[in-house]
Design a protein around this motif. Structure first.
Motif, PDB file in Angstrom:
ATOM      1  N   LYS A 269       0.902  -1.152   0.202  1.00 22.16           N
ATOM      2  CA  LYS A 269       0.123   0.528   0.523  1.00 22.16           C
ATOM      3  C   LYS A 269       0.252   1.347   0.100  1.00 22.16           C
ATOM      4  CE  LYS A 269      -4.272  -2.118   1.941  1.00 22.16           C
ATOM      5  NZ  LYS A 269      -5.268  -2.121   3.284  1.00 22.16           N
ATOM      6  N   ILE A 270       2.089   1.151   0.365  1.00 25.30           N
ATOM      7  CA  ILE A 270       2.738   1.934   0.815  1.00 25.30           C
ATOM      8  C   ILE A 270       3.418   2.903  -0.743  1.00 25.30           C
ATOM      9  CG2 ILE A 270       5.203   2.941   1.496  1.00 25.30           C
ATOM     10  CD1 ILE A 270       4.224   1.975   4.366  1.00 25.30           C
ATOM     11  N   LEU A 271       3.782   1.405  -1.670  1.00 29.82           N
ATOM     12  CA  LEU A 271       4.533   1.862  -2.226  1.00 29.82           C
ATOM     13  C   LEU A 271       3.956   1.876  -3.407  1.00 29.82           C
ATOM     14  CD1 LEU A 271       6.973  -1.191  -2.432  1.00 29.82           C
ATOM     15  CD2 LEU A 271       7.785   1.208  -2.838  1.00 29.82           C
ATOM     16  N   VAL A 272       2.715   1.692  -3.482  1.00 33.36           N
ATOM     17  CA  VAL A 272       1.196   1.838  -4.464  1.00 33.36           C
ATOM     18  C   VAL A 272       1.065   4.119  -4.143  1.00 33.36           C
ATOM     19  CG1 VAL A 272      -1.262   1.888  -5.394  1.00 33.36           C
ATOM     20  CG2 VAL A 272       0.164  -0.131  -5.138  1.00 33.36           C
ATOM     21  N   PHE A 273       0.582   4.167  -2.810  1.00 26.88           N
ATOM     22  CA  PHE A 273       0.863   5.284  -2.752  1.00 26.88           C
ATOM     23  C   PHE A 273       2.257   6.327  -3.731  1.00 26.88           C
ATOM     24  CE2 PHE A 273       1.963   9.270  -0.044  1.00 26.88           C
ATOM     25  CZ  PHE A 273       0.721   9.783  -0.074  1.00 26.88           C
ATOM     26  N   LEU A 274       2.730   5.777  -2.977  1.00 24.52           N
ATOM     27  CA  LEU A 274       3.937   6.580  -3.437  1.00 24.52           C
ATOM     28  C   LEU A 274       4.732   6.936  -5.173  1.00 24.52           C
ATOM     29  CD1 LEU A 274       6.886   5.647  -0.787  1.00 24.52           C
ATOM     30  CD2 LEU A 274       5.304   7.600  -1.156  1.00 24.52           C
ATOM     31  N   THR A 275       3.954   5.400  -5.754  1.00 28.14           N
ATOM     32  CA  THR A 275       4.402   5.719  -6.983  1.00 28.14           C
ATOM     33  C   THR A 275       2.956   6.313  -7.719  1.00 28.14           C
ATOM     34  OG1 THR A 275       3.454   3.587  -6.835  1.00 28.14           O
ATOM     35  CG2 THR A 275       5.785   4.024  -7.020  1.00 28.14           C
ATOM     36  N   ARG A 276       2.062   6.356  -6.818  1.00 26.23           N
ATOM     37  CA  ARG A 276       1.460   7.299  -7.645  1.00 26.23           C
ATOM     38  C   ARG A 276       1.326   8.524  -8.608  1.00 26.23           C
ATOM     39  NH1 ARG A 276      -4.383   5.065  -7.170  1.00 26.23           N
ATOM     40  NH2 ARG A 276      -4.994   7.544  -7.960  1.00 26.23           N
ATOM     41  N   PRO A 277       0.797   9.174 -10.054  1.00 27.22           N
ATOM     42  CA  PRO A 277       2.317  10.352 -10.878  1.00 27.22           C
ATOM     43  C   PRO A 277       1.810  11.292 -10.015  1.00 27.22           C
ATOM     44  CG  PRO A 277       0.503   8.539 -12.257  1.00 27.22           C
ATOM     45  CD  PRO A 277       0.399   8.040 -10.667  1.00 27.22           C
TER      46      PRO A 277
ATOM     47  N   VAL B 197       3.488  16.129   0.657  1.00 30.88           N
ATOM     48  CA  VAL B 197       1.560  15.587   1.019  1.00 30.88           C
ATOM     49  C   VAL B 197       1.794  16.895   1.015  1.00 30.88           C
ATOM     50  CG1 VAL B 197       0.665  14.500   3.328  1.00 30.88           C
ATOM     51  CG2 VAL B 197       2.257  12.869   2.196  1.00 30.88           C
ATOM     52  N   ARG B 198       1.944  18.131   1.750  1.00 33.76           N
ATOM     53  CA  ARG B 198       1.287  19.399   1.373  1.00 33.76           C
ATOM     54  C   ARG B 198       0.957  19.545   0.006  1.00 33.76           C
ATOM     55  NH1 ARG B 198      -2.905  22.428   3.647  1.00 33.76           N
ATOM     56  NH2 ARG B 198      -2.146  24.051   3.899  1.00 33.76           N
ATOM     57  N   LEU B 199       1.407  20.208  -0.549  1.00 34.90           N
ATOM     58  CA  LEU B 199       1.359  20.047  -1.942  1.00 34.90           C
ATOM     59  C   LEU B 199       0.661  19.365  -2.722  1.00 34.90           C
ATOM     60  CD1 LEU B 199       5.251  20.509  -3.179  1.00 34.90           C
ATOM     61  CD2 LEU B 199       3.472  22.533  -2.944  1.00 34.90           C
ATOM     62  N   LEU B 200       0.524  18.091  -2.410  1.00 33.73           N
ATOM     63  CA  LEU B 200      -0.747  17.063  -2.938  1.00 33.73           C
ATOM     64  C   LEU B 200      -2.245  17.453  -2.446  1.00 33.73           C
ATOM     65  CD1 LEU B 200      -1.114  14.388  -4.885  1.00 33.73           C
ATOM     66  CD2 LEU B 200      -0.911  13.039  -2.123  1.00 33.73           C
ATOM     67  N   LYS B 201      -2.025  18.227  -0.944  1.00 38.97           N
ATOM     68  CA  LYS B 201      -3.318  18.578  -0.284  1.00 38.97           C
ATOM     69  C   LYS B 201      -4.066  19.337  -0.825  1.00 38.97           C
ATOM     70  CE  LYS B 201      -3.531  15.564   3.726  1.00 38.97           C
ATOM     71  NZ  LYS B 201      -3.183  16.108   4.823  1.00 38.97           N
ATOM     72  N   LEU B 202      -2.895  20.479  -1.254  1.00 39.98           N
ATOM     73  CA  LEU B 202      -2.558  21.659  -2.493  1.00 39.98           C
ATOM     74  C   LEU B 202      -2.930  21.802  -3.267  1.00 39.98           C
ATOM     75  CD1 LEU B 202      -0.249  24.180  -0.241  1.00 39.98           C
ATOM     76  CD2 LEU B 202      -2.878  24.363   0.104  1.00 39.98           C
ATOM     77  N   LEU B 203      -2.408  21.095  -4.407  1.00 42.01           N
ATOM     78  CA  LEU B 203      -2.357  21.010  -5.690  1.00 42.01           C
ATOM     79  C   LEU B 203      -3.818  20.606  -6.053  1.00 42.01           C
ATOM     80  CD1 LEU B 203       1.162  20.806  -7.040  1.00 42.01           C
ATOM     81  CD2 LEU B 203      -0.009  22.778  -6.643  1.00 42.01           C
TER      82      LEU B 203
ATOM     83  N   GLN C  70      -5.975   6.939   0.549  1.00 36.96           N
ATOM     84  CA  GLN C  70      -4.818   6.225   0.652  1.00 36.96           C
ATOM     85  C   GLN C  70      -4.224   7.061   1.873  1.00 36.96           C
ATOM     86  OE1 GLN C  70      -3.276   5.200  -2.749  1.00 36.96           O
ATOM     87  NE2 GLN C  70      -4.146   3.210  -3.825  1.00 36.96           N
ATOM     88  N   LEU C  71      -3.614   8.056   1.693  1.00 37.52           N
ATOM     89  CA  LEU C  71      -3.092   8.447   3.024  1.00 37.52           C
ATOM     90  C   LEU C  71      -3.128   8.648   3.767  1.00 37.52           C
ATOM     91  CD1 LEU C  71      -0.227  10.483   3.262  1.00 37.52           C
ATOM     92  CD2 LEU C  71      -2.207  12.019   2.300  1.00 37.52           C
TER      93      LEU C  71
ATOM     94  N   SER D 128      -2.312   6.825   7.276  1.00 38.72           N
ATOM     95  CA  SER D 128      -1.301   7.757   8.616  1.00 38.72           C
ATOM     96  C   SER D 128      -2.225   7.122   9.773  1.00 38.72           C
ATOM     97  CB  SER D 128      -2.205   8.772   8.845  1.00 38.72           C
ATOM     98  OG  SER D 128      -3.882   9.492   8.060  1.00 38.72           O
ATOM     99  N   VAL D 129      -3.520   6.304  10.078  1.00 40.48           N
ATOM    100  CA  VAL D 129      -4.261   6.066  10.399  1.00 40.48           C
ATOM    101  C   VAL D 129      -4.321   5.111  10.967  1.00 40.48           C
ATOM    102  CG1 VAL D 129      -6.145   5.155  10.558  1.00 40.48           C
ATOM    103  CG2 VAL D 129      -6.914   7.187  10.256  1.00 40.48           C
ATOM    104  N   LYS D 130      -3.258   4.146  10.279  1.00 38.87           N
ATOM    105  CA  LYS D 130      -2.362   2.503  10.495  1.00 38.87           C
ATOM    106  C   LYS D 130      -1.611   2.922  11.559  1.00 38.87           C
ATOM    107  CE  LYS D 130      -4.709   0.072   7.368  1.00 38.87           C
ATOM    108  NZ  LYS D 130      -4.946  -0.799   6.070  1.00 38.87           N
ATOM    109  N   ALA D 131      -1.057   4.152  10.961  1.00 36.04           N
ATOM    110  CA  ALA D 131       0.301   4.725  11.832  1.00 36.04           C
ATOM    111  C   ALA D 131       0.334   4.886  12.905  1.00 36.04           C
ATOM    112  CB  ALA D 131       0.922   5.597  10.939  1.00 36.04           C
TER     113      ALA D 131
END
Length: 97
Positions: free
Chosen positions: A6-14, A73-79, A89-90, A94-97
């Protein structure tokens, strides 16, 4: 293993990769550009400032990657506030962490 996937899928999203690239340019990229452009433009202060910043980044225990991911992550939320899937996914991670 499922969490790692799940982490790898999140990190590789365009969209996240775009935001990570922008965040990397804010935290590190400018210093590499200064080091490259300083000698080419005969401006020693660019080389000095860029090299000094890069020396700090390469010290052990520098929290640069943590800062870069946080900015991404902040830029993702803004843009991309309409990208519900990536934000979901984020939130799941974060809930699981």
């Amino acid at each position: 293993m499922n969490r790692l996937k799940k982490i790898l899928v999140f990190l590789t999203r365009p969209r996240f990769l775009l935001c990570f690239g922008l965040a990397w340019m804010l935290t590190n990229g400018w210093a590499y550009l200064f080091v490259l452009l300083g000698p080419a433009l005969h401006l020693p202060f660019l080389t000095t400032v860029g090299g000094g910043h890069l020396a700090l980044l390469w010290l052990p225990f520098t929290p640069e990657k943590i800062l870069t991911v946080a900015i991404a992550v902040r830029l993702l939320k803004l843009l991309f506030p309409e990208d519900r899937e990536t934000l979901r996914q984020l939130l799941d991670l974060s809930v699981k962490a």
